[in-house]
Motif scaffolding. Structure first.
Motif, short mmCIF file in Angstrom:
data_model
loop_
_atom_site.label_atom_id
_atom_site.label_comp_id
_atom_site.label_asym_id
_atom_site.label_seq_id
_atom_site.Cartn_x
_atom_site.Cartn_y
_atom_site.Cartn_z
N VAL B 213 1.10 -1.07 0.06
CA VAL B 213 -0.22 -0.25 0.13
C VAL B 213 1.19 1.53 -0.16
CG1 VAL B 213 -1.46 1.48 1.30
CG2 VAL B 213 -1.82 -0.82 0.68
N VAL B 214 0.44 2.74 -0.57
CA VAL B 214 1.02 3.61 -1.01
C VAL B 214 0.66 4.44 -0.67
CG1 VAL B 214 3.02 2.93 -2.84
CG2 VAL B 214 1.14 4.22 -3.33
N VAL B 215 0.99 5.77 -0.02
CA VAL B 215 -0.54 6.78 0.44
C VAL B 215 0.09 8.03 0.17
CG1 VAL B 215 -0.50 8.11 2.86
CG2 VAL B 215 -0.12 5.54 3.09
N LEU B 216 -0.49 8.67 -0.10
CA LEU B 216 -0.97 9.74 -1.17
C LEU B 216 -1.78 11.20 -0.84
CD1 LEU B 216 0.28 10.18 -4.07
CD2 LEU B 216 -1.97 10.22 -4.81
N VAL B 217 -0.75 11.91 -0.68
CA VAL B 217 -1.65 12.95 0.10
C VAL B 217 -1.09 14.02 -0.30
CG1 VAL B 217 -1.68 14.31 2.94
CG2 VAL B 217 -1.03 11.35 2.81
N ASP B 218 -1.69 15.21 -0.83
CA ASP B 218 -1.45 16.91 -1.24
C ASP B 218 -0.21 16.29 -2.21
OD1 ASP B 218 -2.11 18.78 -1.41
OD2 ASP B 218 -0.05 19.31 0.65
N GLY B 219 -0.27 14.97 -3.36
CA GLY B 219 0.71 14.92 -4.45
C GLY B 219 1.49 14.89 -4.04
N LEU B 221 3.95 11.47 -2.20
CA LEU B 221 3.47 9.56 -1.53
C LEU B 221 4.44 9.62 -0.12
CD1 LEU B 221 4.74 7.23 -3.93
CD2 LEU B 221 3.14 7.33 -3.58
N ARG B 222 3.77 9.17 0.78
CA ARG B 222 3.89 9.96 1.54
C ARG B 222 4.94 8.29 2.61
NH1 ARG B 222 1.66 14.60 4.38
NH2 ARG B 222 2.63 16.23 2.49
N MET B 223 4.26 7.01 1.87
CA MET B 223 4.30 6.03 3.10
C MET B 223 3.95 5.08 1.44
SD MET B 223 2.85 4.78 6.34
CE MET B 223 2.83 6.84 7.39
N ASP B 224 4.87 4.17 2.47
CA ASP B 224 4.76 2.93 1.30
C ASP B 224 5.73 1.78 1.96
OD1 ASP B 224 5.88 0.98 -0.65
OD2 ASP B 224 6.72 2.42 -2.21
N GLY B 225 4.41 0.94 1.41
CA GLY B 225 4.99 -0.12 2.69
C GLY B 225 3.37 -2.06 2.71
N PRO B 226 4.30 -2.63 2.92
CA PRO B 226 2.74 -4.24 3.28
C PRO B 226 1.49 -3.49 3.87
CG PRO B 226 5.33 -4.25 4.45
CD PRO B 226 5.09 -3.06 4.19
N PRO B 227 0.83 -3.96 3.42
CA PRO B 227 -0.27 -2.98 4.16
C PRO B 227 -0.28 -3.25 5.61
CG PRO B 227 -1.13 -5.37 2.80
CD PRO B 227 0.57 -5.17 2.63
N GLY B 228 0.10 -4.44 6.73
CA GLY B 228 -0.17 -4.57 7.94
C GLY B 228 0.45 -3.28 7.76
N THR B 229 1.79 -2.72 7.83
CA THR B 229 2.48 -1.65 8.19
C THR B 229 1.60 -0.72 7.83
OG1 THR B 229 4.15 -2.85 7.59
CG2 THR B 229 5.12 -1.37 8.69
N LEU B 231 -1.17 0.07 6.69
CA LEU B 231 -2.66 0.74 7.52
C LEU B 231 -3.07 0.77 8.33
CD1 LEU B 231 -4.24 -1.37 4.29
CD2 LEU B 231 -4.15 0.97 3.82
N ALA B 232 -1.53 0.45 9.43
CA ALA B 232 -1.80 1.49 11.10
C ALA B 232 -0.90 1.96 11.63
CB ALA B 232 -1.66 -0.67 11.56
N ALA B 233 -0.11 2.13 10.48
CA ALA B 233 0.11 4.08 10.94
C ALA B 233 -0.75 4.90 10.96
CB ALA B 233 1.46 3.98 9.97
N PRO B 234 -0.11 5.45 12.38
CA PRO B 234 -0.92 6.26 13.67
C PRO B 234 -1.13 7.41 12.22
CG PRO B 234 1.24 5.98 14.71
CD PRO B 234 1.35 5.02 13.57
N GLU B 235 -0.90 7.79 11.73
CA GLU B 235 -0.28 9.64 10.91
C GLU B 235 -2.13 9.24 9.90
OE1 GLU B 235 2.39 7.62 10.59
OE2 GLU B 235 4.08 8.25 10.45
#
Lengths: 260, 278, 265
Positions: B213-219, B221-229, B231-235
């Motif tokens: 899973v990658v996380v896109l915020v405001d254009g 990429l803020r995060m990239d890794g396995p879903p378990g890590t 999707l559980a990130a506090p951010e």
């Protein structure tokens, strides 16, 4: 879907004919009816060809209903106007005060009316017994550019879809208290909330639509294949050649003055 | 396989870039989930991968996008469509209008590519079966519900068997059983080595089905890794993406979630962690 | 305001049967979620509540009055309806004008209109977009404009058709907040949705539908505890309910809140 309403699904042999055969038949009927200046010829076409074909396909009720709805007023008007005002005159059949009914006028009206009946009837027969998708597939298989086929098919389908959306918008705005039933002013005022979502929606979708077509390789230069196969037969191919021959003969007979 | 290198994008007639410095490599057969709040640029990223940016939508692209070694910006769209297919949000706009039945609609792309009829018949039947829409085959695509149209739009891309499939919330109008079916079908694409890039708000489904899973915020990429890590990130809460209910439950459970155990994102993980709690 | 649906049947002019005998009684102030398979007849059912569809059999009563023969525009005073697709209703040049359209049609005076529009914009987090053109907003934001435009009509009953589709986490939270506010004001809230956790967290009662009929009608726990209903309506139990079931708990647990409370015992 209203635009497809003409097509009446059925299992008759006529339904199973290749759409191009039916299109050829319609064109031949129209060409010969207009080419040969013989009064009884359209009658013969109607009685010997068109009506049997309509009966064989089982669409006669819709055929007769649609024909009379479209044509009766036109034919009536034709007889009145041509009977009274046909230039030239000929024998006077009846005098009504300052107006007189001329034989030549009536003859002309009859000739035109018969041709109109063949014209409308032929194409109505085609539309009633042929699914537009099959017609397009068959024509593309014979070299009609896919873009033209697309424009026809998309128009036939997107118009009803937009009509449905217009209905949805009307309901949505009525559910917000919009009244469309009280006088001219309120009706005119109601147009903006009804029409602008339709237009804005269509405009905002243009990009997505062209993307959708690109995504399906519509711009491809490959030689297209067809998922649907439209049945054809040697007999039908032969019939189409004969019909072409008949149409050409009719034109030749008229232009050379053999028949006049 | 997808290679994205310092991708930036600005829409025509705007100043602010929608995507900034995106670096992303997705190997063949990977199922990648993309999450982010509304307006983060997720749809734009999908359109860039599929080549609609800049080919259809214009705008200014910086950096590079490569699909299977093809440079997307330099490749004409018709050459790209066999490599990458995209399913966008609004299913109604994806119906071609050229065809009168669902089966023909599914075959439309293959017809344009000149695929032999026998192969088309097999491919269409296979997709109808996989998405369980055999009963819709002879219906008009315009008479279907939004959810059913979503299945047809997906099927129309699946049938073309692209190397990469990009999907933008393809199950938003589907009932839960239908949505699960689609995720399962997408999961099966791994065995055909098809890369899946899926934009999705339903993070519980991503947790279950995605490889990464990658996380896109405001254009960005803020995060990239396995879903378990990821999707559980506090951010994720602060970014407006939120957590799965399983994660929230474990966070709220405080001391009753085993100390040292990673926060759960799936039912199975939650069951394992809470199993000894009471 | 109470709603009675009595043996409702609806058949489309094409001959497709959408509803075959739905009976339902909704009390004043209830929060009811309608769930079920695509094509189960959910939208057809709720569109009878404000007269968009007219029963082909059975009847619908709102506040004890039969809806037969009453105008949609008149019923708009009683039942607000948020359509699934905002593009089928947004037309005004600004968000504020859009939201004001309903209350204006209903003839509310200026002061009441302003108050309602302000409240609706705040509730949907759109105050800062009040002067924007609705078409310059994202689809998710337009959806909230559509919600605000119905909220501002201040109807005793509010119906939502898939309000969370395409919304991110924050957007779903906004919709939950709107429902909570409507509930606090004593309104009856009815929503069609495919999000079962959203159902568990915001509704008292669930109506599960399949093939034009009501399959089950009860509390969230009652409806989702029945495996046959879950399969028949093509839904899934809420996450916390699946977790509690997997853990072998016998308590009724459908939300995180409840799960944590039971866990702490």
């Amino acid at each position: 879907m209203a635009t497809l309403d003409f097509y009446q699904a059925g299992r008759s042999r006529v339904h199973g004919w290749n759409p191009v055969t039916k299109l050829s038949l319609s064109l031949t009927l129209v060409v010969t009816a207009f080419a040969l200046p013989v009064l009884w010829w359209p009658v013969a076409l109607l009685v010997l060809v068109l009506l049997p074909a309509v009966l064989a396909s089982g669409v006669q009720r819709r055929f007769l209903a649609t024909m009379s709805r479209f044509l009766l007023p036109v034919i009536l008007l034709l007889f009145v106007i041509q009977g009274l005002f046909y230039p030239g005159g000929g024998q006077v059949l009846l005098t009504l005060g300052p107006l007189s009914v001329h034989a030549d006028g009536l003859l002309f009206a009859a000739r035109t009316a018969l041709r109109l009946v063949v014209l409308t009837g032929s194409f109505l027969f085609l539309l009633l017994t042929t699914h537009p998708g099959d017609l397009m597939t068959a024509l593309v298989a014979r070299g009609l550019p896919p873009k033209i086929s697309y424009v026809v098919s998309a128009t036939l389908q997107i118009i009803p879809a937009f009509r449905q959306r217009a209905q949805g918008i009307l309901q949505a705005q009525r559910a917000r208290g919009l009244r469309t039933d009280t006088g001219l002013v309120s009706r005119v005022r109601a147009l903006v909330p009804l029409i602008s979502p339709l237009i804005l929606g269509a405009l905002s979708e243009v990009d997505e639509r062209s993307i959708a077509m690109e995504a399906r390789a519509f711009g491809s230069t490959a030689r297209r294949t067809s998922y649907t196969v439209i049945p054809d037969s040697t007999a039908q191919r032969l019939a189409r050649w004969l019909m072409l021959l008949a149409a050409l003969t009719a034109i030749a007979l008229t232009t050379t003055g053999v028949v006049s | 396989m997808i290679t994205v290198d310092k991708l930036g994008y600005t829409y025509p007639e705007t100043a602010r870039p929608v995507l900034r410095e995106i670096d992303l490599n997705v190997p063949s057969g990977q199922f990648l989930g993309v999450v982010g709040p509304s307006g983060a640029g997720k749809t734009t990223l999908a359109q860039a991968l599929a080549g609609y940016i800049p080919h259809v939508l214009g705008g200014e692209v910086t950096g590079r996008v490569e699909i299977g070694g093809l440079h997307v910006v330099d490749t004409p769209l018709p050459d790209l469509v066999t490599r990458v297919g995209m399913v966008s949000q609004n299913p109604f706009n994806q119906i071609s209008g050229a065809k009168f039945t669902v089966a023909e609609e599914l075959a439309f792309g293959l017809e344009n590519l000149g695929v032999p009829r026998q192969d088309m018949l097999i491919a269409v039947r296979e997709v109808l079966r996989r998405l369980r829409i055999e009963h819709l085959a002879e219906r008009s695509p315009y008479e279907l519900s939004g959810g059913q149209q979503q299945l047809v739009a997906l099927g129309a891309m699946l049938v073309m068997n692209p190397d990469v499939l990009v999907l933008d919330e393809p199950t938003s109008q589907l009932d839960p059983a239908g949505s699960r079916l689609v995720f399962e079908a997408l999961g099966e694409l791994r065995s055909r080595d098809i890369t899946v890039v899926l934009i999705e708000h339903k993070i519980e489904r991503l947790a279950e089905f995605a490889d990464r899973v990658v996380v896109l915020v405001d254009g960005e990429l803020r995060m990239d890794g396995p879903p378990g890590t990821v999707l559980a990130a506090p951010e994720l809460v602060e970014w407006g993406i939120g957590h799965t209910r399983f994660t929230t439950a474990a966070v709220r459970a405080g001391g009753r979630w085993p100390s040292g155990a990673a926060l759960p994102v799936t039912l199975d993980q939650a069951l394992a962690g809470f199993g000894g709690a009471r | 305001m109470s709603i009675q649906v009595e043996d409702l049947h609806y058949t489309y002019s094409s001959g497709t049967v959408a509803l075959q005998g739905v009976s339902l009684s909704i009390a004043d102030g209830e929060r009811v979620a309608i769930v079920g398979q695509n094509g189960a007849g959910k939208t057809t059912l709720v569109r009878h509540l404000n007269g968009i569809f007219r029963a082909t059999g059975g009847r619908v009563l709102v506040d004890g009055q039969d809806l037969a023969g009453r105008e949609i525009a008149e019923l708009a005073r009683t039942v607000g309806y948020v359509f699934q697709n905002p593009n089928e209703q947004l037309f005004a040049r600004t968000v504020r004008a859009e939201v004001e359209f309903g209350p204006r049609n209903l003839g509310y005076d200026r002061a009441r209109r302003d108050e309602l529009v302000d409240w609706a914009l705040t509730a949907t987090r759109l105050t800062e977009h009040a002067t924007s053109h609705p078409y310059h907003l994202s689809l998710a934001e337009r959806k909230r404009v559509a919600i605000a435009s119905v909220l501002a009509m201040d109807t005793p009953v509010v119906v939502f058709d898939e309000p969370t589709t395409g919304q991110d986490h924050a957007g779903v939270r906004d919709v939950s907040e709107v429902i909570a506010q409507l509930h606090a004001r004593g309104r009856t809230v009815i929503a069609i949705t495919h999000d079962m956790d959203f159902v568990a967290e915001n509704f008292d009662r669930v109506v599960a539908m399949a093939q034009g009929r009501v399959l089950a009608d009860g509390t969230v726990h009652e409806v989702f505890a029945d495996a046959e209903v879950v399969a028949g309506a093509a839904v899934e139990a809420p996450a916390m309910m699946r977790l509690a079931q997997g853990l072998g708990w016998t308590e009724s647990v459908t939300t995180v809140e409840r799960f944590v409370a039971v866990l702490a015992r």
